[in-house]
Design an enzyme around this catalytic site. Structure first.
Site, mmCIF file in Angstrom:
data_model
loop_
_atom_site.group_PDB
_atom_site.id
_atom_site.type_symbol
_atom_site.label_atom_id
_atom_site.label_comp_id
_atom_site.label_asym_id
_atom_site.label_seq_id
_atom_site.Cartn_x
_atom_site.Cartn_y
_atom_site.Cartn_z
ATOM 1 N N TYR A 111 87.396 -75.240 -5.219
ATOM 2 C CA TYR A 111 86.050 -75.156 -4.657
ATOM 3 C C TYR A 111 86.114 -75.499 -3.173
ATOM 4 O O TYR A 111 86.719 -76.491 -2.785
ATOM 5 C CB TYR A 111 85.135 -76.159 -5.369
ATOM 6 C CG TYR A 111 83.697 -76.129 -4.877
ATOM 7 C CD1 TYR A 111 82.899 -75.003 -5.060
ATOM 8 C CD2 TYR A 111 83.143 -77.232 -4.217
ATOM 9 C CE1 TYR A 111 81.587 -74.979 -4.611
ATOM 10 C CE2 TYR A 111 81.823 -77.216 -3.767
ATOM 11 C CZ TYR A 111 81.053 -76.080 -3.967
ATOM 12 O OH TYR A 111 79.753 -76.066 -3.513
ATOM 13 N N ASP A 151 92.166 -77.735 2.392
ATOM 14 C CA ASP A 151 90.804 -78.243 2.248
ATOM 15 C C ASP A 151 90.919 -79.662 1.702
ATOM 16 O O ASP A 151 91.058 -79.864 0.497
ATOM 17 C CB ASP A 151 90.006 -77.336 1.306
ATOM 18 C CG ASP A 151 88.598 -77.872 1.069
ATOM 19 O OD1 ASP A 151 88.296 -78.995 1.541
ATOM 20 O OD2 ASP A 151 87.814 -77.181 0.403
ATOM 21 N N LYS A 162 82.994 -85.552 2.814
ATOM 22 C CA LYS A 162 82.930 -86.711 1.904
ATOM 23 C C LYS A 162 83.309 -88.031 2.599
ATOM 24 O O LYS A 162 82.511 -88.552 3.361
ATOM 25 C CB LYS A 162 83.749 -86.413 0.645
ATOM 26 C CG LYS A 162 83.172 -85.168 -0.048
ATOM 27 C CD LYS A 162 83.612 -84.881 -1.456
ATOM 28 C CE LYS A 162 82.731 -83.808 -2.058
ATOM 29 N NZ LYS A 162 83.363 -82.558 -2.377
HETATM 30 C C1 LIG Z 1 82.817 -81.145 -1.988
HETATM 31 C C2 LIG Z 1 83.794 -80.167 -1.528
HETATM 32 C C3 LIG Z 1 83.458 -79.161 -0.604
HETATM 33 C C4 LIG Z 1 82.047 -78.927 -0.149
HETATM 34 O O1 LIG Z 1 81.540 -79.982 0.571
HETATM 35 P P1 LIG Z 1 79.922 -80.092 0.731
HETATM 36 O O2 LIG Z 1 79.750 -81.265 1.630
HETATM 37 O O3 LIG Z 1 79.386 -80.275 -0.644
HETATM 38 O O4 LIG Z 1 79.443 -78.834 1.356
HETATM 39 C C5 LIG Z 1 84.462 -78.358 -0.122
HETATM 40 N N1 LIG Z 1 85.736 -78.504 -0.534
HETATM 41 C C6 LIG Z 1 86.092 -79.453 -1.417
HETATM 42 C C7 LIG Z 1 87.519 -79.590 -1.809
HETATM 43 C C8 LIG Z 1 85.139 -80.286 -1.964
HETATM 44 O O5 LIG Z 1 85.504 -81.194 -2.879
#
Ligand SMILES: *Cc1c(COP(=O)(O)O)cnc(C)c1O
Length: 429
Positions: free
Chosen positions: A144, A239, A267
């Protein structure tokens, strides 16, 4: 437990907010039942509108690695707010947090702040495409990267949970530029690169996957991707929105000793306020506006409150040489305890863990990619497990495709209470 007030609030919310929530995973659609409305939180605990108390393993889906309402972060935000909440001009604070982030993370020279993980990955991919002058990207099923169009192709997390991996509204034109690979399968990536020679700008992945449960990379997988990227002149994007500043100061790059070309954050870097960021070496970052041609901007990017929270969080993590060891030990303790009680109750399971990320899957087969994660989630056991734990005051994410986040606020007493609850609940599985 009684959830009366939450239920009333949910009814009211549904009238004015789609599905009653501002992010779909909160709605409990995957596990059934109604979401719980939280009133306040401190340290390891959540308190809901009915007065129930929970030991929290969601922690705002990752950011709160030191627990809720962590004093240095709260104080930094309050102090900052009194001096103005946003100026739309540069501030010294932005340089201070950038300097700290660059010093903690290997292999980056410059960092650009945005407002969410979604913005970070979306901007990183635009930068990669602009820099390489190529359109295609490779992503992995079950990874994701937020909700921007290019990534809503077999994404993990809520997108999987709701069975709409290819969301309506994502155009065919966009989807055709996203090539889909299998996590932990290098050969598959090699085939895609060979079949699309000279067309792929970047490969993006979660270096430790956390949105199909926790799935660590197999030995050699990240190194292999690095080599393939070098061979095909493709940028490698990590990511690290979930893993950054969580697995180590320098995230997965540090732990695995593999360098990415662009790294995305979110995060933890915001300390619980809305922050994302992406970073790279000078050559690539200087390709961004205003120095370079790739456009990217934000009215509230680098917002003083968000930067104050993020800075307080990073300073704490940077200043505590034992923090990642402590988190690892707590997670290992929980792993061992859950392992023991599930074995005792003869439940078929697999536990995956990396650092302070852990997930429990109800099947015996190893969970190494999206297909195996989906198979273990298909037997309905997770829903019973989730609701059982909730009734015992243990709050894990309401989906079999999520990771549990261990925080430093959790005591061994909390971990023991959790293991005991797992024991009680798993008798019924
Ligand atoms: C949470 C998450 C996102 C998206 O971040 P948001 O602040 O919710 O837009 C992207 N990549 C990873 C790996 C994530 O865990």
């Amino acid at each position: 437990m009684i959830y009366k007030r939450s239920s009333e609030l949910f009814t009211a919310a549904k009238k004015v907010i789609p599905g009653g929530v501002n992010s779909p995973v909160r709605a409990f659609s995957a596990v059934g039942g109604e979401p719980i409305f939280i009133k306040e939180a401190k340290g390891a605990y959540l308190f809901d509108e009915d007065g129930n108390k929970y030991i929290d393993y969601i922690n705002s889906w990752g950011p709160l690695i030191l627990g809720h309402a962590f004093d240095p972060v709260v104080n930094a935000v309050v102090e900052r707010a009194r001096k103005g909440t946003s100026f739309g001009t540069p501030t010294q604070l932005e340089t201070t947090i950038a300097e700290l982030a660059v010093s903690m993370v290997p292999n980056i020279d410059k960092i650009r702040m945005v407002n969410s993980g979604t913005e970070a990955t979306m901007s990183a991919v635009r930068l990669a495409r602009g820099f390489k002058n190529r359109d295609k990207i490779i992503k992995f099923a079950g990874c994701y990267h937020g909700h921007s169009d290019s990534f809503l192709i077999q994404a993990g997390s809520g997108a999987v949970t709701f069975g709409t991996p290819n969301s309506p509204g994502v155009t065919k034109g966009t989807a055709k530029d996203t090539l889909l690979a299998t996590y932990n399968d290098l050969e598959n990536v090699q085939d895609l690169l060979n079949a699309n020679k000279g067309e792929v700008a970047c490969i993006i992945l979660e270096p430790v996957a956390g949105n199909m449960g926790c799935i660590p990379p197999k030995k050699g997988f990240l190194e292999g991707l690095r080599n393939l990227c070098d061979e095909h002149d493709v940028l490698l994007i990590f990511d690290e929105v979930m893993t950054g500043f969580r697995l180590a100061k320098g995230g997965a790059q540090e732990i695995y000793g593999v360098n990415a070309d662009i790294v995305c954050f979110g995060k933890v870097i915001g300390g619980g306020l809305p922050v994302g960021a992406f970073a790279s070496r000078n050559e690539i970052m200087d390709y961004l506006a205003p120095t370079g041609p790739v456009y990217q901007a934000g009215t509230l990017s680098g917002n003083p409150l968000a930067m104050a929270a993020g800075l307080a969080m990073l300073q704490e993590l940077n200043g505590d040489s034992e923090i990642y060891k402590r988190l690892e030990e707590k997670t290992a303790y929980l792993h061992k305890g859950i392992n023991n009680v599930l074995n005792r109750n003869e439940v078929a399971f697999t536990i995956n863990r990396q650092g302070s990320m852990i997930s429990v899957h109800f099947g015996e087969e190893p969970v190494t990619d999206f297909e195996s994660a989906a198979r273990s989630a298909g037997n309905g056991k997770f829903n019973k497990f989730f609701h059982g734990l909730l009734d015992h005051g243990i709050y894990i994410a309401p989906s079999a495709f999520e990771t549990w986040f261990i925080t430093d606020a959790l005591s061994y007493k909390d971990l023991d209470a959790t293991i005991e609850a797992v024991h009680q609940v798993s008798k019924e599985l």
